[in-house]
Design an enzyme around this catalytic site. Structure first.
Site, PDB file in Angstrom:
ATOM      1  N   TYR A 160       9.310  80.752 -51.942  1.00 34.94           N
ATOM      2  CA  TYR A 160      10.483  80.606 -52.825  1.00 34.94           C
ATOM      3  C   TYR A 160      11.419  79.478 -52.370  1.00 34.94           C
ATOM      4  CZ  TYR A 160      13.224  84.210 -50.066  1.00 34.94           C
ATOM      5  OH  TYR A 160      13.888  84.949 -49.141  1.00 34.94           O
ATOM      6  N   GLU A 161      12.280  79.090 -53.254  1.00 35.90           N
ATOM      7  CA  GLU A 161      13.097  77.868 -53.075  1.00 35.90           C
ATOM      8  C   GLU A 161      12.217  76.637 -52.834  1.00 35.90           C
ATOM      9  OE1 GLU A 161      16.126  77.391 -53.775  1.00 35.90           O
ATOM     10  OE2 GLU A 161      16.804  79.453 -53.931  1.00 35.90           O
TER      11      GLU A 161
END
Lengths: 598, 598
Positions: B442-443
């Site tokens: 994620y990110e």
């Protein structure tokens, strides 16, 4: 996701690398002709793909349940087990005399890989039963064999291995379970065993526990362990089942993965059966030599766990490839009209090829070892048998350690290929990551495998077996000489072989002077050996492909396999140099930190 | 298991490596004096250890529940969040004008690390709220800032980032959520967002969603994305809450890890609120420039996720060390009277030191980057600001990618140290392995970070920033000259720096000719850079320890840190050579496989 057995690669490895044709010519190998093996592989794949692979996710979601000492298997497992044993698959490599098929290990090996790929949790039941059968074949009396083996081969009963206790995991010298001799020649067992895979379930009518325990007058340590066969239900002379024995399942574990396989805590001697206090067992082999017998079985079980690593890696790879072909996201880095399937993106390709070629390399390494096992057991020439036995024994810790460590990496990459979807359980990729994580632990952690590789398999013979293997590797290098298209691969393999040789020399030479320094590099040595063996087999595969292509064979399999071999040697073999440096330079710094400073 | 914030190492890194004293001397850094920072760290550790760390396992076992669009947080989370915000921790690095403490990033960084180590799932709520605050600070109108920020800093409300949609993950050009302009200057949003962390919960009275969407006349692709602030409840001019907006949580995900953090599917414009169809939102910044604004926030969020990696690695290491000191199993390989604690076994030491030194190296790399961020924002000299900003921006993908990939490895080793117990969920080690697995996704996945590193951060400036960094690394090498005790470490670092330089040159030179080949080695480049930066900081740490010891400081911390630095350079830095070879030799074989052959 559906699983498709990778039969094309399996056949290639069997025929081109593992010497199936030569095994066929050995005494007892008559049944392993090309056509028969093809039919076996097809039928095996059909059963697994249709009846067992679909259980994998369901079993993860609905693990076995425990109630009052009884364990109910995951839905569908009992029925699938019936199909499996009725097809004769449990007896594939066991003697015809006891109802088996007596096939060579090299033929049983792909079937076992595929079974594990279909459902790791399910496959553990046959895997442990194989182990119990092998122990009895090795050390049981004729009467014990007759009483227990046929029913395990036909699947009426299953088998287990009872080694671990809460205080005795890697260190079996600490086993405390007691066995008390009875006037009738049997024994009564008392103690607690943990982590017993399929230690209790309802998929078969009886369970045959092989139990390590200590006789009253036994010496301390591993030389005081004896082996007992302890059936869940006693077996009458006519083969019918008698009283419920005093072995009781106190609970099953809540695990990270392989959730559908019940992992039991077993209590012996709590007076929970119909025989009074103490589980009735029968000595297998000589007193105080139980561990030696177990070791024979453990070699087979360790090899089988190595196959589990290959299996889960294969399945994770298939899952990731399917997603990467399907998922459209972002333009190509070199430019494209619109977003493309992510399989086009260089880093996704790198991940997929890492997954695939690690899997293929580990498969080839394991199958070649299986072929050697058959030569060791069936070859008419004693020297050939001895040489192959030595090779097989050297390879077992590598097959176990390398294939399972690689599987964790592959399963993790499988999640990464899926991006955020990989972290969602419904996708399925996460299960492989959870399931794979046990493989480098059970049947001996990677460190235990590495200890075996360093001590018994390398230092003990002064590196003779390793040196012989390195000699064979150099023969492959010679075959690569002059092949322009494989010159980079050849150079990469040559570097790895040289590092391997240097590390073996280091292990042998330092073993007497500073054993701790050597053991500080034991796991890196195992991984270095595994990677190099993988590279060797990939190079042999590349040569075989070149020969096929030169003969005009247009099967697209060959150029793809060649491309994979090149990738492996350019991307995975360089790790050998990192490991070499870690082994040669790293010992002192591993040992320097005071315990209090950790 | 209890978590103890590693304050000794944190203080060492802040003072000796990250330049806390220099940040203190900057305008606005007056509050970051040694004593104040010590007090902050102590108080922070106390809260986290007592009130938040115990939630980690409980939250894993009792994830949030969804019902009719409402989400109930895990037991204890709402209360812990109150303690957290009442202590002023949400505002640590935010402006005093809006109720924050205005502390430098280098001070907020260890607090954030410790919060994540205490409970990754919990920490995500403040982390995302930080992101929303930063976006509004960067691009919001004064009215928007006043309306939304103070209530997020005081914890009455929390914030989210709404980027991902089912068809738009890494590729935000595919975002479809629509925003329709209203006569009153507001907008109505319609669409579906997925993977929204803390997108719905009951820990605060309102949730401030920052949403990427497309205006009616917007161009296609990422240059047609605008950013909107969409509160769950509308906010009246007096700050009180108004009608329920039309954003509705359709479900939360069943995930592999970070189970206590609700991951929401949010539907905008389904007429589920009190405002009619279409969620009411307000444009933040200029139309069609939403992604640029998001990128500013994303740099902070990516850095924060890197800290999450360090945090979970630290906690996994503490867990493993405690077990290894306690668990007695097997005699020492060099011989011992009886079985010893497994921390004595060389391979266990190797694993523990790998875990520890990867964690410490990644921490030092991140904190040094945080220090640079403060220089970039607070230094009076423009050139110093620019140089530090360039360094920080170069480091963000490395901090994110390296720290999170390392965390997965560390968490996996943590299981391995525990042996079979590691696979049992009750032990707790398995949770870190599950939790850590999201961090490299994620990110922005590691590949997305690596694309950023290759394209925007290396190729774009012809490798100028990287070259400047390598110059600084060589200054450290010069400091190591002549120190006999560190000569091996120096040689290992020198090798890594040379490889780093060679790879940077390769990236820059090949970028125009064959961009695909460069991207095929993008993740290996990121990992190589991360490992080398880690080695650089470990070498700087070793020099600092040598100075302290030379001055007669007898703190046992220094020799241990030195031993760790040596271990890192002997065991982890060799991987740089493997990566160098993979990058330089591997591109062609990554790209050769035809898509159909996968």
């Amino acid at each position: 996701m559906a699983y498709v057995a990778p039969l094309r690669d399996i056949r290639f490895v069997l025929n081109e690398l593992a010497g199936l044709d030569k095994v066929h010519q050995l005494p007892g190998g008559e049944e392993a002709g090309q056509e028969v093996v093809d039919a076996i592989l097809d039928e095996n794949a059909r059963l697994l793909q249709e009846a067992i692979a679909p259980l994998n996710r369901d079993g993860d979601l609905q693990p076995p349940t425990w109630r009052d000492g009884a364990v109910t298997a995951s839905p569908g497992f009992a029925q699938a087990f019936r199909s499996f044993v009725e097809g004769g698959w449990q007896g594939l490599q066991h003697p015809v005399d006891f109802g088996g098929q007596g096939l060579p290990k090299v033929v049983a090996t792909p079937c076992m890989e595929n079974l594990n790929a279909a459902c790791l949790s399910f496959a553990l039941c046959p895997l442990l039963t194989d182990g119990a059968i092998e122990v009895l074949l090795t050390a049981g009396t004729e009467e014990q064999k007759r009483r227990f083996i046929p029913s395990m081969i036909d699947g009426s009963w299953t088998g287990t291995m009872n080694l671990t206790e809460p205080q005795a995991g890697s260190d079996l010298s600490l086993v405390r379970t007691r066995a008390v001799a009875q006037p009738d020649g049997s024994y009564r067992l008392h103690g607690q065993k943990i982590f017993i895979t399929y230690g209790e379930h309802d998929m078969a009518r009886n369970i045959v526990h092989m139990v390590l325990a200590r006789l009253a007058d036994a010496p301390e340590g591993v030389k005081g362990l004896s082996l007992f066969v302890v059936p869940k239900f006693l077996v009458n002379d006519d083969g019918s089942l008698g009283k419920r024995n005093d072995v009781w399942c106190a609970s099953i574990e809540h695990k990270l993965g392989i959730k559908a396989s019940p992992t039991a805590v077993l209590l012996y001697g709590e007076d929970k059966g119909e025989v009074g206090p103490g589980a009735i067992g029968y000595l297998v082999g000589e007193p105080n030599r139980g561990l030696e017998t177990m070791f024979i079985m453990m070699n087979a079980a360790r090899f089988a766990v190595g196959l589990q690593g290959i299996a889960v890696a294969e399945r994770a790879s298939q899952h990731a490839v399917a997603y990467a072909r399907d998922r459209v996201q972002s333009r190509a880095v070199e430019g494209s009209a619109g977003p493309v399937a992510i399989v086009h993106h260089p880093d996704v390709r790198r991940m997929l090829l890492t997954m695939r070629t690690l899997t293929e390399a580990a498969r080839a390494v394991a199958y070649v070892a299986a072929g050697a096992h058959d030569f060791a057991h069936r070859h008419p020439d004693a020297q050939m048998r001895a040489r192959n036995q030595a090779f097989y024994e050297y390879m077992v810790p590598i097959v176990k350690g390398f294939s399972t460590e690689m599987a964790v990496e592959v399963a993790s990459l499988g999640i990464q290929v899926h991006g955020g979807m990989g972290f969602i359980e419904e996708t399925g990729a996460a299960q492989y990551y959870r399931d794979a994580r046990i493989l480098s632990i059970y049947e001996g952690t990677t460190a235990i495998q590495a200890n075996d590789l360093v001590g018994r398999k390398t230092a003990r013979d002064g590196g003779a077996v390793a040196a012989a293997i390195i000699g064979h590797m150099r023969e492959t290098l010679a075959e690569l000489d002059g092949d322009q298209e494989l010159s980079a691969l050849r150079a990469q393999l040559a570097d790895a072989i040289q590092a391997y040789e240097e590390v073996v020399r280091f292990v042998v030479e330092r073993y007497r002077d500073d054993v701790r320094e050597v053991y500080a590099g034991s796991v890196p040595y195992l991984m270095l050996a595994g990677l190099t063996h993988g590279g060797w087999q990939m190079a042999r595969a590349a040569l075989a492909c070149r020969r096929r292509i030169a003969k005009g064979d247009v099967d697209a399999f060959y150029p793809a396999k060649l491309a994979g071999a090149r990738f492996y040697c350019a991307h995975l073999l360089p790790r050998v140099e990192a490991l070499r440096r870690e082994i040669l330079q790293g010992g002192a710094s591993t040992l320097a930190m005071p315990v209090d400073a950790f």
